[in-house]
Scaffold this motif. Structure first.
Motif, mmCIF file in Angstrom:
data_model
loop_
_atom_site.group_PDB
_atom_site.id
_atom_site.type_symbol
_atom_site.label_atom_id
_atom_site.label_comp_id
_atom_site.label_asym_id
_atom_site.label_seq_id
_atom_site.Cartn_x
_atom_site.Cartn_y
_atom_site.Cartn_z
ATOM 1 N N SER A 151 0.815 -1.215 0.000
ATOM 2 C CA SER A 151 0.000 0.000 0.000
ATOM 3 C C SER A 151 0.847 1.262 0.000
ATOM 4 C CB SER A 151 -0.927 -0.001 1.224
ATOM 5 O OG SER A 151 -0.186 -0.050 2.427
ATOM 6 N N GLU A 152 2.105 1.179 0.416
ATOM 7 C CA GLU A 152 2.968 2.356 0.443
ATOM 8 C C GLU A 152 3.475 2.709 -0.949
ATOM 9 O OE1 GLU A 152 6.058 1.575 3.230
ATOM 10 O OE2 GLU A 152 4.762 1.816 4.995
ATOM 11 N N THR A 153 3.884 1.688 -1.693
ATOM 12 C CA THR A 153 4.422 1.931 -3.040
ATOM 13 C C THR A 153 3.358 1.745 -4.126
ATOM 14 O OG1 THR A 153 5.114 -0.376 -3.259
ATOM 15 C CG2 THR A 153 6.700 1.172 -2.291
ATOM 16 N N LYS A 154 2.167 1.250 -3.730
ATOM 17 C CA LYS A 154 1.082 0.967 -4.681
ATOM 18 C C LYS A 154 1.519 -0.051 -5.738
ATOM 19 C CE LYS A 154 -1.331 4.103 -2.578
ATOM 20 N NZ LYS A 154 -2.381 3.697 -1.602
ATOM 21 N N LYS A 155 2.356 -0.981 -5.335
ATOM 22 C CA LYS A 155 2.887 -1.969 -6.272
ATOM 23 C C LYS A 155 2.369 -3.356 -5.915
ATOM 24 C CE LYS A 155 7.251 -3.953 -7.960
ATOM 25 N NZ LYS A 155 6.931 -3.756 -9.382
ATOM 26 N N VAL A 156 1.968 -4.098 -6.946
ATOM 27 C CA VAL A 156 1.575 -5.488 -6.747
ATOM 28 C C VAL A 156 2.841 -6.326 -6.635
ATOM 29 C CG1 VAL A 156 0.394 -7.476 -7.726
ATOM 30 C CG2 VAL A 156 -0.595 -5.195 -7.997
ATOM 31 N N LEU A 210 9.381 -10.770 -0.107
ATOM 32 C CA LEU A 210 9.198 -9.567 0.708
ATOM 33 C C LEU A 210 10.539 -8.877 0.931
ATOM 34 C CD1 LEU A 210 6.581 -10.718 3.376
ATOM 35 C CD2 LEU A 210 6.197 -9.431 1.279
ATOM 36 N N ASN A 211 11.591 -9.667 1.162
ATOM 37 C CA ASN A 211 12.925 -9.092 1.299
ATOM 38 C C ASN A 211 13.402 -8.492 -0.016
ATOM 39 O OD1 ASN A 211 13.200 -9.776 4.023
ATOM 40 N ND2 ASN A 211 14.001 -11.824 3.538
ATOM 41 N N LYS A 212 13.100 -9.169 -1.106
ATOM 42 C CA LYS A 212 13.511 -8.682 -2.427
ATOM 43 C C LYS A 212 12.879 -7.328 -2.730
ATOM 44 C CE LYS A 212 13.162 -9.787 -7.361
ATOM 45 N NZ LYS A 212 12.700 -10.788 -8.372
ATOM 46 N N PHE A 213 11.613 -7.173 -2.355
ATOM 47 C CA PHE A 213 10.912 -5.912 -2.606
ATOM 48 C C PHE A 213 11.096 -4.898 -1.478
ATOM 49 C CE2 PHE A 213 8.247 -8.794 -5.304
ATOM 50 C CZ PHE A 213 8.535 -8.185 -6.517
ATOM 51 N N ASN A 214 11.978 -5.253 -0.530
ATOM 52 C CA ASN A 214 12.337 -4.334 0.550
ATOM 53 C C ASN A 214 11.114 -3.884 1.361
ATOM 54 O OD1 ASN A 214 14.292 -2.957 2.040
ATOM 55 N ND2 ASN A 214 13.999 -1.054 0.871
ATOM 56 N N VAL A 215 10.257 -4.841 1.661
ATOM 57 C CA VAL A 215 9.077 -4.549 2.472
ATOM 58 C C VAL A 215 9.487 -4.579 3.943
ATOM 59 C CG1 VAL A 215 6.774 -5.314 3.140
ATOM 60 C CG2 VAL A 215 7.525 -5.528 0.760
ATOM 61 N N LYS A 216 9.374 -3.426 4.606
ATOM 62 C CA LYS A 216 9.782 -3.317 6.005
ATOM 63 C C LYS A 216 8.622 -3.548 6.961
ATOM 64 C CE LYS A 216 13.941 -2.116 4.724
ATOM 65 N NZ LYS A 216 15.069 -3.070 4.870
ATOM 66 N N GLU A 217 7.439 -3.092 6.593
ATOM 67 C CA GLU A 217 6.281 -3.188 7.457
ATOM 68 C C GLU A 217 5.252 -4.132 6.860
ATOM 69 O OE1 GLU A 217 5.923 -1.931 10.388
ATOM 70 O OE2 GLU A 217 7.821 -0.804 10.378
ATOM 71 N N VAL A 218 5.024 -5.249 7.547
ATOM 72 C CA VAL A 218 4.032 -6.200 7.064
ATOM 73 C C VAL A 218 2.646 -5.582 7.055
ATOM 74 C CG1 VAL A 218 2.994 -8.467 7.470
ATOM 75 C CG2 VAL A 218 5.421 -8.126 7.927
ATOM 76 N N GLY A 219 2.441 -4.630 7.960
ATOM 77 C CA GLY A 219 1.137 -3.967 8.022
ATOM 78 C C GLY A 219 0.800 -3.150 6.788
ATOM 79 N N SER A 220 1.812 -2.867 5.952
ATOM 80 C CA SER A 220 1.567 -2.091 4.737
ATOM 81 C C SER A 220 1.054 -2.954 3.593
ATOM 82 C CB SER A 220 2.852 -1.382 4.299
ATOM 83 O OG SER A 220 3.847 -2.337 3.920
ATOM 84 N N LEU A 221 1.018 -4.270 3.828
ATOM 85 C CA LEU A 221 0.575 -5.182 2.776
ATOM 86 C C LEU A 221 -0.943 -5.338 2.795
ATOM 87 C CD1 LEU A 221 3.280 -7.974 3.129
ATOM 88 C CD2 LEU A 221 3.282 -6.005 1.592
ATOM 89 N N GLN A 222 -1.532 -5.343 1.633
ATOM 90 C CA GLN A 222 -2.968 -5.509 1.490
ATOM 91 C C GLN A 222 -3.260 -6.632 0.507
ATOM 92 O OE1 GLN A 222 -4.468 -1.713 0.182
ATOM 93 N NE2 GLN A 222 -4.455 -0.838 2.248
#
Length: 221
Positions: free
Chosen positions: A14-19, A182-194
């Protein structure tokens, strides 16, 4: 057609608006994989029904309009215009074909002599008397393999969930592969995932066919 819609679940940052990737079931993966088995003429014919224009459509129409005078006597237009797709593809959701599925193939023999030669074209000359081989012989397909009680048809097994990337890389889904992505896409906050459930119908399928047909040959098709 085996189905009019397939579903898949998107994981979105949801932060980057990227699937990040799609979580797909057997029906969706069967559809994607079996696109590879479709003859290009089948794809073009389906797109023409939806008003597709372009060079590939023009090429298809050129064959349709070509007078029989210019075609070899042992050739038929339908060999190019309506090639037979693999039988397995008829059970895959969203793959459209003619309502009459070819389950038998006709062969012909000479009706004037006892020559055992046969052909799949009535214009072929008998190797013995040279007359055209016009007497039909019905081809009987061998019995299909015995299916188990849990047989699902299609190409892949339905006991697992599959991961589909935006570049159409498809792999079985696992916890480890998900964490790696998730590591590859540098996702830091799981809560940002939708999660978002989407449905693929015929409009999306035709768009996919258009993309495929324009990507096969890079001459402005």
């Amino acid at each position: 057609m085996a189905g009019s819609q397939v579903s898949l679940k998107l994981l979105i940052n949801s932060e980057t608006k990227k699937v990040l990737f799609a979580e797909a079931g057997k029906d969706c993966v069967d559809f994607l994989f079996n696109i590879l088995s479709l003859p290009i003429a089948t794809v073009i014919r389906l797109l023409r029904e939806q008003g597709m224009v372009g060079s590939l459509g023009n090429l298809y129409e050129s064959i349709e309009n070509l007078n029989e005078t210019y075609i070899q006597p042992y050739q038929k237009k339908d060999a190019l215009l309506k090639p037979i797709a693999p039988a397995a593809a008829y059970s895959v959701p969203l793959l459209l074909f003619d309502s009459t599925v070819v389950t038998e193939k006709l062969f012909y023999k000479c009706g004037c002599c006892h020559n055992f030669s046969y052909s799949d074209n009535q214009s072929t000359g008998c190797t013995n008397c040279r007359r055209q081989m016009t007497s039909p012989m019905n081809y009987v397909a061998p019995p299909t393999e015995q299916k188990s009680a849990s047989s699902e048809g299609g190409f892949v097994k339905g006991v697992v969930t599959y991961m589909v990337m935006d570049d159409l890389v498809v792999t079985p889904m696992s916890t480890i592969s998900s964490i790696t992505l998730l590591n590859k896409f540098n996702v830091k906050e799981v809560g940002s995932l939708q999660e978002k459930l989407v449905h693929i119908g015929m409009n999306e399928v035709y768009n996919a066919y258009v993309h495929i047909s324009t990507s096969i040959i890079g001459f402005g098709f």
